[in-house]
Structure formats: structure tokens, C-alpha cells
Design an enzyme around this catalytic site. Sequence first.
Site, mmCIF file in Angstrom:
data_model
loop_
_atom_site.group_PDB
_atom_site.id
_atom_site.type_symbol
_atom_site.label_atom_id
_atom_site.label_comp_id
_atom_site.label_asym_id
_atom_site.label_seq_id
_atom_site.Cartn_x
_atom_site.Cartn_y
_atom_site.Cartn_z
ATOM 1 C CE1 TYR A 1 42.004 42.879 31.780
ATOM 2 C CE2 TYR A 1 40.456 44.627 32.333
ATOM 3 C CZ TYR A 1 41.095 43.448 32.657
ATOM 4 O OH TYR A 1 40.831 42.828 33.851
ATOM 5 N N GLY B 1 40.924 45.136 38.771
ATOM 6 C CA GLY B 1 41.901 45.492 37.743
ATOM 7 C C GLY B 1 41.526 46.817 37.112
ATOM 8 N NE ARG B 2 36.752 46.898 32.899
ATOM 9 C CZ ARG B 2 36.816 46.339 31.679
ATOM 10 N NH1 ARG B 2 37.062 47.069 30.631
ATOM 11 N NH2 ARG B 2 36.614 45.032 31.534
ATOM 12 C CE1 TYR C 1 36.429 41.338 24.995
ATOM 13 C CE2 TYR C 1 37.663 43.381 25.229
ATOM 14 C CZ TYR C 1 37.542 42.021 25.425
ATOM 15 O OH TYR C 1 38.555 41.351 26.071
ATOM 16 C CB CYS D 1 45.702 44.656 6.113
ATOM 17 S SG CYS D 1 47.102 45.666 5.642
HETATM 18 N N1 LLP Z 1 39.872 38.308 38.810
HETATM 19 C C1 LLP Z 1 39.742 37.412 37.810
HETATM 20 C C2 LLP Z 1 39.736 35.998 38.141
HETATM 21 C C3 LLP Z 1 39.591 37.862 36.480
HETATM 22 O O1 LLP Z 1 39.440 36.968 35.510
HETATM 23 C C4 LLP Z 1 39.605 39.242 36.200
HETATM 24 C C5 LLP Z 1 39.463 39.729 34.824
HETATM 25 C C6 LLP Z 1 39.774 40.138 37.272
HETATM 26 C C7 LLP Z 1 39.894 39.634 38.566
HETATM 27 C C8 LLP Z 1 39.817 41.637 37.094
HETATM 28 O O2 LLP Z 1 38.615 42.122 36.607
HETATM 29 P P1 LLP Z 1 38.375 43.695 36.468
HETATM 30 O O3 LLP Z 1 38.353 44.270 37.854
HETATM 31 O O4 LLP Z 1 39.488 44.231 35.664
HETATM 32 O O5 LLP Z 1 37.097 43.781 35.774
HETATM 33 N N2 LLP Z 1 39.842 42.194 28.304
HETATM 34 C C9 LLP Z 1 38.543 42.560 28.809
HETATM 35 C C10 LLP Z 1 38.410 42.297 30.273
HETATM 36 C C11 LLP Z 1 38.710 40.842 30.630
HETATM 37 C C12 LLP Z 1 38.666 40.600 32.106
HETATM 38 C C13 LLP Z 1 39.272 39.288 32.435
HETATM 39 N N3 LLP Z 1 39.301 38.955 33.834
HETATM 40 C C14 LLP Z 1 38.282 44.027 28.480
HETATM 41 O O6 LLP Z 1 39.128 44.655 27.835
HETATM 42 O O7 LLP Z 1 37.218 44.547 28.784
#
Ligand code: LLP
Length: 414
Positions: A370, A275-276, A316, A342
Amino acid sequence: MSAFSLVDGVLHAESVSLELIAKKFGTPCYVYSRAAIESAYREYEAACAGRNALVCYAVKANSNLAVLNLLARMGAGFDIVSAGELARVTAAGGSPEKILFSGVGKTETEMRQGLAAGILCFNVESEAELERLNSVALSMGKQAPISLRVNPDVDAQTHPYISTGLKENKFGVAYDDAPRLYRKAAGLPGLRVTGIDFHIGSQLTQIAPFEAALDKILEFVDMLDATGLPLQHFDLGGGLGIRYSDETPPAISQYLNSLFARLGSRRQRVLLEPGRSIVGNAGILLTRIEYLKTGGDRNFAIVDAAMNDLMRPALYEAWHDVVPVAPRDGVERSYDVVGPVCESGDWLARNRRLSVASGDLLAVLSAGAYGMSMSSNYNSRPRAAEVMVDGEKVHLARARETVDDLYSAERIMP
Ligand code: LLP
């Protein structure tokens, strides 16, 4: 190369000035670079060349239809966690047969919708879910393709809120319980066991935890194979980190090469859920300084974006770089960049040296993942606009919410 750079003293997204975008669409506004998204996706694709692999973009990172559509057009699959994300992917032109359904709490309705759509696989996270999915599939006269998310009990060495692969986390089934659950799944007529998956956390900046997790999973897979339960795919999850400040995450190719090396001669299909690392550095949050408040213990730059727009700092204590769109000479001061909400937790950045005046535009960097997807309407703030830049072209990917949108579903009692 970053998609955001200074041209004649003004920060641009690709070839478009952020001043122009602010003028046209207002602030706060998320701005994405098409080229940056496509180039990150292509890096995944290139590293997967010659393998039977599918990159299933994790929709939760940024679920705007324009983003999903770009990825769908390039052939991406999608990792979803709700019926809402399923609908988004479908609306954006994604193929159901490339969709993975992850998440610990799938409802019966969501299972039905996934089965009706004919998705690639359900990533099952508990025994209870296995049983529910079996009965839902049987009631529809279908067989659900499944993978078990196995928790390898590996420390991802990331923020505890985004670490998911330890025993104490709610995710996946326990490593030691996995053999029994696979045997059980194989005996349930409404299920078709196709793979295995793991995901140990997000914003990982080292390869070692991924390697440790994959080693444990492969050991398990071999054992399963020996007992007559061969799998067709390995889903290696997502989690690769990006550079927000001085982190040095491995390149996408480095990360994948090291995991692929461990797969050796195995020929199973490989699925990935990044994702990220696809959208994080492809987006910024554009905001304007409303007021400067100086002279006390601290200086504050009060901007028109807030924790409801970008929640990561409040949630975070995440660090995002904040830069002026039109840097000016002059005395730098240390500022806390804060929003109008606020809450003392409503800050976007703290202790940043900036030379700014009220009315100036700031860009909060690395906000493509995100950011908008975790935004809310707290303090009855309409959500920001989203804009996709493509070279010299600007596309409004989501109109700014209106105040009417905020309470149009609410009803006063008679
Ligand atoms: N697969 C699963 C099952 C997941 O739970 C996630 C992310 C991903 C893939 C994708 O992960 P990435 O490649 O994006 O790291 N809100 C938080 C991040 C939460 C991630 C949740 N799961 C932030 O802003 O850092």
C-alpha cells in the site's frame, strides 16, 4: 530476518547498498527484496502443505508486474478488484484459473472480462451484483462461478478505515440475509455457486477476530450444507498484520494453523487473500533530505518523498520507521519528516530522534504494501521509480515517471 540491514555502516537491500541504488536510480525510490517476498509466500505455502489450498495474493497491496511475476512463478493465485488488476496479472504471467475477483462495485465490462478470461471465482458482495452477474453470464452463454462475501459482523480491532467486517461496513452481504441469497443464487441459471468468502479487515495483529469470523462462517456453511447446498471452497480472506513498530502479529504459520484447526475434517478447498503480509516488510521507500528546518517550535527534515508517494501516514496516521541509510554520530534532534507537498498532512513520520544533515538518505521502512500502489501525482509529482533487488543484482521494476507522462493524455481546448 530482515532483508534490509547495515553492512559496513550503510543500509543494504540484500547485498546492494541503498546509496548505490539512490545514485543509480535517484530518489524517491521504492526498493523491494525478492528474497523477502519469496520467503513470505513460502511461509504461506509451507503452512498450507498437505491441504487443498491456494494463496491468492491481493494485488492491491503492490501491483508492480515484477512482484506479480515472482509470485506467479511460484504458483500463486491472485485476488483482484478491477479490470486493471486483471490485466496486470495476465501481463505478469498469472493464470486466470487462479484469479478471484473481489470488490463491491464490479462493472458489467469487468464482469465480461473476468468471464472471458475464465477466472476461478467472483466474490459477490450484494444481491444487485448477483443479478447483474447472472445476466452478463447468460448473455455470454456462460456460467459464472461465485462465492458470496458474507459479513460476519466481527470487530477486527484495527484502524476503522481498514476494518471491513462490521455490519456498518459497505462490504459483503449481511450474515442474516446470506441464506436467502445463497438459495437465490442457486436458482439463477447464469451462476454456479462454488464457495463462500469473508474478509474482516487489514493489519490485524490478533488471531481471535479471524477465529470468531471463521466460526460464524462455518456455522453458516453447515446449515447451508444441511439444506442441500454444499460448497466447494472456503475463502478466508486476507488481513494478517505485520510489524511496523512494536506490534506482535502472529506468525503466518501460527495464524493459519489456528484457522485450519477449526476446519477440522472438512475437505473443501481453502483460498487465502493475503496482501500486506507478503510484501509489506519486503519494501522500503528511499528518500533524500533536501532541507533541514530547525530552530522553531519543531524541527523539520524536508525530504523528496511526500504523501503522494506514501499516503499511509496522511490517511491513517500510520507509523513507519524512518532510519538513516548511513547513520552518523552526532547530536540527535527530534524531527518531523515531511514532504514538499502543500498540505499540513504531508508528513511521513513525526517526532523522530535523528542525527542527520541535508543531503542524507533516509529509508522509510515497511513500505512494500500500500505504498506505491496508493501513490498519486498530486502536486504534479511524477511517481517514484521501483527497484527489485535480488542478491547482488538490481532490477529496475518501474522507471521513474517523467513530467511528460504527467499530462500526455491532457488536451488544451481548440
Ligand atoms: N481481500 C480483500 C477482499 C481485501 O479488501 C483486502 C484488502 C485484502 C484481501 C488484503 O488484505 P491484507 O492481507 O493486505 O491486509 N490501504 C490500507 C489497507 C487497505 C486494505 C484493503 N483491502 C493500508 O495501507 O493499510
